[in-house]
Scaffold this motif. Structure first.
Motif, mmCIF file in Angstrom:
data_model
loop_
_atom_site.group_PDB
_atom_site.id
_atom_site.type_symbol
_atom_site.label_atom_id
_atom_site.label_comp_id
_atom_site.label_asym_id
_atom_site.label_seq_id
_atom_site.Cartn_x
_atom_site.Cartn_y
_atom_site.Cartn_z
ATOM 1 N N GLY A 1 0.816 -1.198 0.000
ATOM 2 C CA GLY A 1 0.000 0.000 0.000
ATOM 3 C C GLY A 1 0.851 1.249 0.000
ATOM 4 O O GLY A 1 2.036 1.214 -0.333
ATOM 5 N N ILE A 2 0.234 2.343 0.368
ATOM 6 C CA ILE A 2 0.922 3.621 0.484
ATOM 7 C C ILE A 2 0.867 4.005 1.952
ATOM 8 O O ILE A 2 -0.211 4.299 2.484
ATOM 9 C CB ILE A 2 0.247 4.701 -0.390
ATOM 10 N N VAL A 3 2.014 3.968 2.613
ATOM 11 C CA VAL A 3 2.080 4.232 4.050
ATOM 12 C C VAL A 3 1.512 5.618 4.350
ATOM 13 O O VAL A 3 1.828 6.592 3.676
ATOM 14 C CB VAL A 3 3.533 4.111 4.561
ATOM 15 N N VAL B 1 -2.445 -2.553 3.566
ATOM 16 C CA VAL B 1 -2.988 -3.816 4.051
ATOM 17 C C VAL B 1 -2.457 -3.962 5.467
ATOM 18 O O VAL B 1 -1.246 -3.926 5.678
ATOM 19 C CB VAL B 1 -2.526 -5.003 3.171
ATOM 20 N N PRO B 2 -3.323 -4.076 6.473
ATOM 21 C CA PRO B 2 -2.848 -4.189 7.853
ATOM 22 C C PRO B 2 -1.873 -5.367 8.003
ATOM 23 O O PRO B 2 -2.059 -6.424 7.392
ATOM 24 C CB PRO B 2 -4.123 -4.425 8.660
ATOM 25 N N ASP C 1 3.145 -4.000 -6.466
ATOM 26 C CA ASP C 1 3.056 -3.118 -7.628
ATOM 27 C C ASP C 1 1.648 -3.087 -8.208
ATOM 28 O O ASP C 1 1.140 -2.029 -8.579
ATOM 29 C CB ASP C 1 4.043 -3.554 -8.718
ATOM 30 N N ALA C 2 0.995 -4.245 -8.296
ATOM 31 C CA ALA C 2 -0.357 -4.316 -8.871
ATOM 32 C C ALA C 2 -1.359 -3.554 -8.021
ATOM 33 O O ALA C 2 -2.225 -2.842 -8.549
ATOM 34 C CB ALA C 2 -0.785 -5.776 -9.019
ATOM 35 N N LEU C 3 -1.272 -3.681 -6.700
ATOM 36 C CA LEU C 3 -2.247 -3.022 -5.825
ATOM 37 C C LEU C 3 -2.018 -1.520 -5.729
ATOM 38 O O LEU C 3 -2.965 -0.737 -5.769
ATOM 39 C CB LEU C 3 -2.221 -3.649 -4.436
ATOM 40 N N VAL C 4 -0.777 -1.104 -5.601
ATOM 41 C CA VAL C 4 -0.479 0.318 -5.409
ATOM 42 C C VAL C 4 -0.881 1.134 -6.631
ATOM 43 O O VAL C 4 -1.338 2.272 -6.506
ATOM 44 C CB VAL C 4 1.016 0.523 -5.066
#
Length: 193
Positions: free
Chosen positions: A48-50, A55-56, A139-142
């Protein structure tokens, strides 16, 4: 002929993000279906993006994959499903975003033409017939994450005067703003309250 070999660190086969391709045995067209639920990486490896959406730590990441042997390596395709959490960029309420993202990545065989003709950061490599999928998933999620997540599309945000949520305030809520140039005059006039 390639006379240099890149030194790639060994992968931890006990890591749930590491997959074996030994069953494919470099036979193009050979395919294997894999379904796996893995814990989200933590710390610097978090997905994710901090400070925005992540994602927890330790949460489930569901992977439905197809591993296919091709001439140059193993092509991994499928979907990744998980839940990301963060806060609304307008009102700071919690935000939960569920994502189902497609992934597709070629992991090049050692000494393949792809491995010899591309930089290491362009195409990931197989190491001892294994690959680590965590960076591909990251990479796919971000790529599809909003930089300013909202709790709902029409979130009105916070009142700049008092910091309260607009949804919790009366419709006639407001703050008197007086131009500082008129403040001295106001002090001299009688109050009309």
């Amino acid at each position: 002929m390639n006379t240099h070999h890149r030194s790639t660190p060994r992968l931890d086969e006990n890591d749930p993000w590491v997959f074996s391709t030994r069953e494919l045995a470099r036979r193009p067209g050979t395919q294997r279906i894999v379904t796996r639920t893995v814990p989200a990486p933590t710390g610097e490896q978090a997905i994710g993006i901090v400070g925005v959406l992540t994602v927890p730590d330790g949460s489930d990441v569901d992977l439905d994959l197809s591993l296919e042997s091709v001439t140059e390596g193993v092509y991994v395709s499928g979907t990744v499903s998980t839940e990301l959490t963060g806060e609304c960029s307008r009102c700071l309420d919690p935000v939960v975003l569920e994502l189902d993202e497609p992934i597709g990545e070629l992991f090049a065989y050692p000494d393949s033409v792809t491995e010899e003709t591309t930089d290491e950061d362009e195409v990931p490599r197989l190491v001892d017939e294994q690959f680590d999928l965590s960076q591909t998933v990251r990479d796919a999620l971000v790529t599809d994450l909003p930089l300013a997540p909202l709790c709902r599309p029409d979130c009105p945000g916070l009142c700049v005067g008092c910091g309260e949520k607009w949804v919790d305030l009366a419709p006639d809520h407001g703050h008197e703003t007086l131009d500082p140039r008129w403040a001295a005059l106001r002090e001299r006039l009688p109050s009309t309250d």
